[in-house]
Motif scaffolding. Sequence first.
Motif, PDB file in Angstrom:
ATOM      1  N   ALA A   7     -39.859  16.683 -54.792  1.00 23.83           N
ATOM      2  CA  ALA A   7     -40.152  15.327 -55.090  1.00 23.83           C
ATOM      3  C   ALA A   7     -38.947  14.798 -55.640  1.00 23.83           C
ATOM      4  O   ALA A   7     -38.562  13.725 -55.406  1.00 23.83           O
ATOM      5  CB  ALA A   7     -41.190  15.253 -56.101  1.00 23.83           C
ATOM      6  N   GLY A   8     -38.285  15.540 -56.347  1.00 25.33           N
ATOM      7  CA  GLY A   8     -37.078  15.148 -56.886  1.00 25.33           C
ATOM      8  C   GLY A   8     -35.967  15.474 -56.058  1.00 25.33           C
ATOM      9  O   GLY A   8     -35.011  14.912 -56.234  1.00 25.33           O
ATOM     10  N   ALA A   9     -35.791  16.389 -55.346  1.00 23.65           N
ATOM     11  CA  ALA A   9     -35.004  16.598 -54.227  1.00 23.65           C
ATOM     12  C   ALA A   9     -35.482  15.547 -53.407  1.00 23.65           C
ATOM     13  O   ALA A   9     -35.019  14.878 -52.979  1.00 23.65           O
ATOM     14  CB  ALA A   9     -35.081  17.746 -53.488  1.00 23.65           C
ATOM     15  N   LEU A  10     -36.768  14.735 -53.552  1.00 22.61           N
ATOM     16  CA  LEU A  10     -36.735  13.345 -53.263  1.00 22.61           C
ATOM     17  C   LEU A  10     -36.337  12.982 -54.503  1.00 22.61           C
ATOM     18  O   LEU A  10     -35.526  13.016 -54.734  1.00 22.61           O
ATOM     19  CB  LEU A  10     -37.969  12.722 -53.109  1.00 22.61           C
ATOM     20  N   VAL A  11     -36.463  13.139 -55.138  1.00 21.69           N
ATOM     21  CA  VAL A  11     -36.219  13.051 -56.485  1.00 21.69           C
ATOM     22  C   VAL A  11     -36.312  14.448 -56.751  1.00 21.69           C
ATOM     23  O   VAL A  11     -36.698  15.129 -56.277  1.00 21.69           O
ATOM     24  CB  VAL A  11     -37.115  12.343 -57.222  1.00 21.69           C
ATOM     25  N   THR A 216     -34.515   4.973 -58.934  1.00 25.87           N
ATOM     26  CA  THR A 216     -35.569   4.820 -57.928  1.00 25.87           C
ATOM     27  C   THR A 216     -36.928   5.032 -58.561  1.00 25.87           C
ATOM     28  O   THR A 216     -37.079   5.809 -59.508  1.00 25.87           O
ATOM     29  CB  THR A 216     -35.362   5.805 -56.760  1.00 25.87           C
ATOM     30  N   ASP A 217     -37.895   4.288 -58.055  1.00 24.19           N
ATOM     31  CA  ASP A 217     -39.274   4.382 -58.521  1.00 24.19           C
ATOM     32  C   ASP A 217     -40.016   5.345 -57.608  1.00 24.19           C
ATOM     33  O   ASP A 217     -40.235   5.049 -56.434  1.00 24.19           O
ATOM     34  CB  ASP A 217     -39.915   2.992 -58.476  1.00 24.19           C
ATOM     35  N   PHE A 218     -40.384   6.507 -58.138  1.00 33.50           N
ATOM     36  CA  PHE A 218     -41.077   7.518 -57.341  1.00 33.50           C
ATOM     37  C   PHE A 218     -42.458   7.742 -57.929  1.00 33.50           C
ATOM     38  O   PHE A 218     -42.606   8.303 -59.006  1.00 33.50           O
ATOM     39  CB  PHE A 218     -40.284   8.827 -57.314  1.00 33.50           C
ATOM     40  N   ALA A 219     -43.470   7.241 -57.212  1.00 33.72           N
ATOM     41  CA  ALA A 219     -44.861   7.416 -57.642  1.00 33.72           C
ATOM     42  C   ALA A 219     -45.091   6.918 -59.063  1.00 33.72           C
ATOM     43  O   ALA A 219     -45.819   7.539 -59.854  1.00 33.72           O
ATOM     44  CB  ALA A 219     -45.281   8.871 -57.504  1.00 33.72           C
ATOM     45  N   GLY A 220     -44.445   5.793 -59.406  1.00 30.19           N
ATOM     46  CA  GLY A 220     -44.660   5.190 -60.715  1.00 30.19           C
ATOM     47  C   GLY A 220     -43.753   5.685 -61.815  1.00 30.19           C
ATOM     48  O   GLY A 220     -43.814   5.165 -62.940  1.00 30.19           O
ATOM     49  N   THR A 221     -42.924   6.661 -61.517  1.00 25.95           N
ATOM     50  CA  THR A 221     -41.964   7.169 -62.495  1.00 25.95           C
ATOM     51  C   THR A 221     -40.558   6.793 -62.044  1.00 25.95           C
ATOM     52  O   THR A 221     -40.206   6.989 -60.881  1.00 25.95           O
ATOM     53  CB  THR A 221     -42.067   8.692 -62.642  1.00 25.95           C
ATOM     54  N   TRP A 222     -39.758   6.277 -62.967  1.00 18.05           N
ATOM     55  CA  TRP A 222     -38.388   5.895 -62.636  1.00 18.05           C
ATOM     56  C   TRP A 222     -37.431   7.056 -62.884  1.00 18.05           C
ATOM     57  O   TRP A 222     -37.454   7.677 -63.941  1.00 18.05           O
ATOM     58  CB  TRP A 222     -37.943   4.688 -63.483  1.00 18.05           C
ATOM     59  N   SER A 257     -30.754  14.555 -62.277  1.00 17.96           N
ATOM     60  CA  SER A 257     -31.468  13.295 -62.494  1.00 17.96           C
ATOM     61  C   SER A 257     -32.117  13.283 -63.865  1.00 17.96           C
ATOM     62  O   SER A 257     -32.292  14.326 -64.508  1.00 17.96           O
ATOM     63  CB  SER A 257     -32.532  13.081 -61.407  1.00 17.96           C
ATOM     64  N   THR A 258     -32.501  12.074 -64.284  1.00 17.32           N
ATOM     65  CA  THR A 258     -33.217  11.920 -65.537  1.00 17.32           C
ATOM     66  C   THR A 258     -34.272  10.846 -65.349  1.00 17.32           C
ATOM     67  O   THR A 258     -34.125   9.961 -64.494  1.00 17.32           O
ATOM     68  CB  THR A 258     -32.262  11.532 -66.684  1.00 17.32           C
ATOM     69  N   THR A 259     -35.337  10.930 -66.098  1.00 22.59           N
ATOM     70  CA  THR A 259     -36.339   9.865 -66.051  1.00 22.59           C
ATOM     71  C   THR A 259     -35.925   8.751 -67.010  1.00 22.59           C
ATOM     72  O   THR A 259     -35.253   8.989 -68.017  1.00 22.59           O
ATOM     73  CB  THR A 259     -37.730  10.387 -66.439  1.00 22.59           C
ATOM     74  N   VAL A 260     -36.342   7.544 -66.659  1.00 21.42           N
ATOM     75  CA  VAL A 260     -36.024   6.380 -67.486  1.00 21.42           C
ATOM     76  C   VAL A 260     -37.298   5.602 -67.741  1.00 21.42           C
ATOM     77  O   VAL A 260     -38.027   5.250 -66.800  1.00 21.42           O
ATOM     78  CB  VAL A 260     -34.993   5.461 -66.799  1.00 21.42           C
ATOM     79  N   SER A 261     -37.592   5.330 -68.992  1.00 22.71           N
ATOM     80  CA  SER A 261     -38.770   4.537 -69.328  1.00 22.71           C
ATOM     81  C   SER A 261     -38.560   3.102 -68.882  1.00 22.71           C
ATOM     82  O   SER A 261     -37.431   2.585 -68.950  1.00 22.71           O
ATOM     83  CB  SER A 261     -39.025   4.567 -70.836  1.00 22.71           C
ATOM     84  N   PRO A 262     -39.604   2.433 -68.405  1.00 22.55           N
ATOM     85  CA  PRO A 262     -39.447   1.056 -67.944  1.00 22.55           C
ATOM     86  C   PRO A 262     -38.780   0.145 -68.966  1.00 22.55           C
ATOM     87  O   PRO A 262     -37.988  -0.730 -68.601  1.00 22.55           O
ATOM     88  CB  PRO A 262     -40.892   0.619 -67.663  1.00 22.55           C
TER      89      PRO A 262
END
Length: 341
Positions: A7-11, A216-222, A257-262
């Motif tokens: 997903a992360g390798a889509l992300v 990128t927005d992946f399934a609601g998570t940035w 990659s890292t997640t980012v809060s909206p």
Amino acid sequence: MMLSRKAGALVATAAFALVLAGCSGGSTDTTDTDTGAAGDGAFPVTISSSLGDAVIESAPTRVATWGWGATDAVLALGIVPVAIPSDDYSGGDDRISPWVEDALDELGGEAPTILDSTATEISVEELLATDPDVLIAPYSGLTQEEFDAVTEAGIPVIAYTGEPWTTPWRDVVSLTGEALGLETEAADILTDLDAQVAEAAAAHPEFEGTTIATPTDFAGTWYLYLPADPRVAILEDLGFVSPPSVTDLDTGESAFSTTVSPENLDQIDAEVVLTFVDEGAEEAFLSSTTAQLIPAVKNGAVAAFVNGPEVSALTPTPLTLPWILPTMIEKLAAATAAAQG
């Protein structure tokens, strides 16, 4: 490359979108399945990895691949692998990406066995049934248990030299060439690819020094890709630079990659944004409330790539780079013009 680099390798190719080259080498004899000719490099050769050493006694002719990029490298070197991982992100019903399918058609020979990669774990039994001489997996999530199982079966394994899914894409090509006795050929491939990128950069001097980020927005998570990700690395090869905000937002959760809060999206202060969207959803992305928090999106300076083959091909290999480069340059040029206009 990755959220999960599947997903992360889509992300991590989306890992195969998000997620991240194999090679071949040996003597000049064709294999018993007409998969190609090996190189004439010196053997035996020992290649070390984080999981252990691979001792290759003679030039492999039956080559298996795993992870991202190894298949492409092997094919670029003129050899058809006996086994390759399925591409369930950018592949069609045959679970093979369009660039790999093109290469297989061009080379001919017996079609490789498709190893199921949906669970991210390699089936050792399925792999060994293809009777490989070597397993090339330098850009993968191969585990120690999997490495040991394949090695104990008498098959040398080329794994990663750092953490999983972090081997630079050029090193994937070089390691493949070394394993297969085709080091010179692998170096020639890299020289040609670098020349293509340099030519594109020279044709677009406006890229030089322009800051870029890849949220990128992946399934609601940035997610925000970091400089260690090969998709970011190729953008930097074109002249773009990662702004400090990218690393400032890094929470250390992964190498690529890292997640980012909206609420923190407004801190992504790049002049240009490269992002992933579903087919036909670019306008919806550009106008969404959360995406509009990113300054470059608000300015319309966005290069949007469609989930599937386009996004997958952004992770460089000897086959994906020539396939995606014209589209990449066109979209980045338009986004840069919007940023600077």
